[in-house]
Design an enzyme around this catalytic site. Sequence first.
Site: not given
Length: 213
Positions: A44, A101, A42, A46, A98
């Site tokens: 993302d 999400c 992803c 993080r 994750h």
Amino acid sequence: MDKINKYIKNNKLWAAKMTKDDPEYFKNIAKSQHPELLWIGCSDSRVPAEIIVGAAPGEMFIHRNIANQVIATDFNFLSVLQYAVTVLKVKHIIVCGHYGCGGIQAALQKQKPNLLVTNKWLMHIKNTYRLYQNEVDVFETEEERVNKLVEINTIEQVHAVSHSLVVQESWDKHGGPIIHGWVYGLADGLVKELITLGPGHQIDPIYQYEPQE
């Protein structure tokens, strides 16, 4: 600009440290890459692939998009997959979702009129939710529903990778790569293994490619 200048300074410090530890480091890594793993993750911020598994530069070939989607008409993804399997001959492919999400969460909501392009991307997740709605909606809280769909979505994307011609041909000719489905926990930093597929896995006939004569 303060943040950008900080990153530039950090880059110089990092490069100096790497050179001090190994004077030949950049000379050697510039020659070629030989990663054994393709990471489909992803976007993302993080979930930085190399950091969460302790990988060094050169160990992972990486593709990231919103909610780690494997879409048969996404030529960006398909080119990455083909290069990783056919040229780099990676031994493993990891699809990593994750928990928490934002893409999955957004897919469980109504479409946003100011996110026309993103809506189209999330439609693939909405379709997955529609097929597994009973399994998702059994949970009481939004967090639980999101996290359940995160797991389902990851498993579905692993199967989607196996449906590609490049992977099926590689399984037949080279006995690899092995495909793994993981979910990363933002709250604890740990990876959960969900599914593993490899040569010998029985793909539904409608997704199989006929052998070329």
